[in-house]
Write a protein that holds these residues in place. Structure first.
Motif, mmCIF file in Angstrom:
data_model
loop_
_atom_site.group_PDB
_atom_site.id
_atom_site.type_symbol
_atom_site.label_atom_id
_atom_site.label_comp_id
_atom_site.label_asym_id
_atom_site.label_seq_id
_atom_site.Cartn_x
_atom_site.Cartn_y
_atom_site.Cartn_z
ATOM 1 N N ARG A 178 -1.414 13.425 1.572
ATOM 2 C CA ARG A 178 -1.746 12.645 0.378
ATOM 3 C C ARG A 178 -2.074 11.193 0.713
ATOM 4 O O ARG A 178 -2.372 10.395 -0.184
ATOM 5 N N GLY A 179 -1.971 10.834 1.973
ATOM 6 C CA GLY A 179 -2.294 9.473 2.389
ATOM 7 C C GLY A 179 -1.335 8.429 1.859
ATOM 8 O O GLY A 179 -1.719 7.285 1.617
ATOM 9 N N ILE A 180 -0.072 8.785 1.667
ATOM 10 C CA ILE A 180 0.906 7.877 1.051
ATOM 11 C C ILE A 180 2.086 7.639 1.989
ATOM 12 O O ILE A 180 2.622 8.580 2.583
ATOM 13 N N ASN A 181 2.473 6.377 2.110
ATOM 14 C CA ASN A 181 3.717 5.988 2.766
ATOM 15 C C ASN A 181 4.622 5.363 1.711
ATOM 16 O O ASN A 181 4.173 4.538 0.894
ATOM 17 N N ILE A 182 5.894 5.732 1.704
ATOM 18 C CA ILE A 182 6.840 5.161 0.756
ATOM 19 C C ILE A 182 8.061 4.663 1.509
ATOM 20 O O ILE A 182 8.382 5.140 2.600
ATOM 21 N N THR A 185 -9.171 5.804 0.503
ATOM 22 C CA THR A 185 -10.250 6.365 1.319
ATOM 23 C C THR A 185 -10.005 5.940 2.757
ATOM 24 O O THR A 185 -9.005 5.291 3.057
ATOM 25 N N ASN A 186 -10.932 6.284 3.656
ATOM 26 C CA ASN A 186 -10.775 5.865 5.045
ATOM 27 C C ASN A 186 -10.786 4.353 5.188
ATOM 28 O O ASN A 186 -10.213 3.798 6.134
ATOM 29 N N GLU A 187 -11.460 3.658 4.274
ATOM 30 C CA GLU A 187 -11.574 2.201 4.371
ATOM 31 C C GLU A 187 -10.683 1.461 3.375
ATOM 32 O O GLU A 187 -10.248 0.340 3.639
ATOM 33 N N LEU A 188 -10.427 2.054 2.216
ATOM 34 C CA LEU A 188 -9.752 1.345 1.131
ATOM 35 C C LEU A 188 -8.310 1.837 0.961
ATOM 36 O O LEU A 188 -8.045 3.036 0.959
ATOM 37 N N SER A 189 -7.378 0.897 0.810
ATOM 38 C CA SER A 189 -5.987 1.245 0.565
ATOM 39 C C SER A 189 -5.354 0.219 -0.364
ATOM 40 O O SER A 189 -5.860 -0.895 -0.533
ATOM 41 N N ALA A 190 -4.219 0.594 -0.954
ATOM 42 C CA ALA A 190 -3.499 -0.291 -1.881
ATOM 43 C C ALA A 190 -2.014 -0.246 -1.550
ATOM 44 O O ALA A 190 -1.487 0.776 -1.103
ATOM 45 N N ALA A 191 -1.345 -1.370 -1.761
ATOM 46 C CA ALA A 191 0.093 -1.464 -1.507
ATOM 47 C C ALA A 191 0.762 -2.192 -2.659
ATOM 48 O O ALA A 191 0.194 -3.133 -3.230
ATOM 49 N N VAL A 192 1.974 -1.765 -3.004
ATOM 50 C CA VAL A 192 2.737 -2.406 -4.073
ATOM 51 C C VAL A 192 4.219 -2.310 -3.731
ATOM 52 O O VAL A 192 4.669 -1.328 -3.116
#
Length: 494
Positions: A184-188, A267-274
């Motif tokens: 899922r491309g997620i790190n928590i 995506t391969n280029e775009l990510s978000a962090a909160v």
């Protein structure tokens, strides 16, 4: 608490009540933009777990932070006279005071951290940190009254609504869990913290009031509602000795906190962090003292605030007389100063990243926002560097820089959010500096040994056959033992 210490503390309280409001100026946005390059990135977002296998922090050396944000600098109080000499000009500083000014001093010391990666998708950490902070807000009327006396406020009043003071020192013991969900491309990340409070001095959130000055006189009318300050640990500090040593090691001021974070690769280029950090509380039960002036109205008559000689004695005597019957010893609870970070990241190349971030800090209901744009560059396995432009409360636009240098298993990092005025000491009114030394084992960015588990497939020769390995249309055949070599038969000629 001794009379002298209590007197000075009440005088400090009185000035704080007259003009302070809470604020939280700590930033750290530059170090944050290094994300998982250092273990310290998890202090901002628990989902930023560093590359490597095992991480160890040494006492003090692995994390020192100092952050100061104020209004005053050398240039504000110095001027050049007609003959070119530099001289003090306090009038200039006072006349240019803003309606709302705040001052914040923060410090953190890393006592210890140990972190380890159990697998590619799971990691854990243990840490201990000392956290110290003093924050306040003062208005222009307070500065002018202190310097010129109350003559400038005759017929006017000082509004004390939403006034507060927040000073605290506590220790946090924490345990962190990091988890990756690759499909899922997620790190928590989650960090649970046990807190032990050492010293506290905070005003009541419900405080309201005003000070009005009558025309043609020096009479001041005080109208104070729920003017309360709670303290813990001050008597122990005053006493010193073995009690203070024992108190600083461990005591009954207990609390809990939690940090939460997520990093999503869209995506391969775009990510978000909160992330949201320091959700929690501390219950102050050891050596509590509560000074109350609830719903009080009183008058100071005949005191000229410009006459500094008798101001302190008169003010202290009156204030102590009103507090002596309203001093309690009851426990109280304070919430932590919560912070949050949100970022959108664009990975231009495997080594180049652009980031836009927003950070918010909340102290007892007051928000402070930081906006930042950063560029981060990886230079092999040796250097990670990040530069940013940020808008910081009270300081406006400033430049920040952070770097992590790796020498084998040793890592050194440095970061600062406030660099524009660092080259001219006379103009410095804010300082932010972070430094640390980490031990990183198994190499930064080194991948674990490949066990070829992704090539395992059922044998095509039936369910009873052993599992074999294949890569595409080719089957991987186990290495066979070499056939025995026999000596050639010799033929005789007859």
């Amino acid at each position: 608490m001794s009379y002298n210490l209590k007197s000075r503390f009440l005088l400090l309280l009185s000035f704080c009540v007259v003009g302070f409001n809470s604020a939280f100026a700590q930033s750290g946005i530059s170090l944050y933009h290094l994300t998982n390059s250092t273990y310290q990135g998890s202090n901002f977002n628990p989902a930023f777990f560093p590359e490597g296998k095992t991480f160890i922090g040494l006492p003090v050396l692995s994390g020192i932070m100092i952050d100061y944000n104020g209004r005053v600098n050398y240039e504000d109080a110095i001027t050049t006279n007609e003959i070119g000499e530099r001289e003090w000009d306090i009038d200039n500083f006072v006349d240019n005071a803003k309606k709302r000014n705040y001052i914040s001093m923060e410090a953190e010391i890393s006592t210890l951290h140990v972190a380890w990666r159990k697998s590619k998708t799971q990691a854990f950490s243990l840490f201990v940190r000392e956290r110290i902070g003093a924050r306040g807000f003062y208005g222009e009327n307070v500065v002018k009254t202190a310097w010129y006396g109350n003559s400038t406020l005759v017929g006017d009043e000082i509004d004390l609504s939403r006034t507060a003071l927040d000073v605290r020192y506590y220790r946090e013991y924490g345990f962190g869990v990091w988890r990756s969900i690759p499909n899922r491309g997620i790190n928590i990340g989650v960090r649970v913290k046990f807190l032990n409070g050492m010293v506290s001095a905070v005003t009541d959130n419900k405080f309201d009031g005003s000070i009005g000055f009558e025309e043609n006189s020096y009479i001041a009318n005080f109208d104070l509602n729920s003017a309360t300050i709670n303290t813990s640990g001050l008597n122990i500090i005053d006493a010193g000795g073995s009690d203070l040593t024992s108190h600083m090691i461990s005591n009954g001021n207990l609390g809990a906190g939690i940090d939460l974070g997520a990093h999503w690769k869209i995506t391969n280029e775009l990510s978000a962090a909160v992330s949201v950090n320091d959700l929690g509380f501390i219950r102050w039960k050891v050596d509590p003292e509560n000074y109350l002036m609830a719903d009080t109205t009183f008058r100071f008559e005949g005191i000229d605030l410009a006459d500094v000689g008798n101001f302190e004695d008169a003010y202290l005597d009156s204030l102590q007389n009103r507090l002596q019957d309203t001093t309690l010893n009851r426990a109280y609870t304070t919430g932590l100063n919560t912070s949050s970070y949100a970022s959108l990241m664009y990975q231009l190349t495997p080594n180049d990243r652009f980031t836009g971030s927003i950070a918010s800090y909340i102290v007892r209901g007051n928000f402070r926002m930081i906006y930042s744009a950063a560029y981060t560059r990886k230079v092999g396995r040796v250097l990670d560097v990040s530069a940013n432009v940020s808008r910081i409360p009270q300081q406006g636009i400033d430049l920040g820089l952070a770097a992590a240098v790796n020498f084998g298993s040793c890592q050194i990092y440095m970061a600062s959010d406030k660099l524009l005025r660092i080259w001219d000491v006379t103009k410095i009114d804010a300082v932010d500096f972070r430094f640390g030394f980490n031990l990183v084992f198994n190499g930064k960015g080194k991948s674990p040994k490949d066990d070829n588990s992704d090539l395992t497939h059922p044998s095509p020769y039936g369910k009873k056959e052993k599992v074999e390995k294949s890569d595409g249309i080719y089957w991987i055949i186990r290495k066979q033992k070499p056939r025995p070599v026999y000596e050639k038969t010799r033929f005789k000629d007859y």
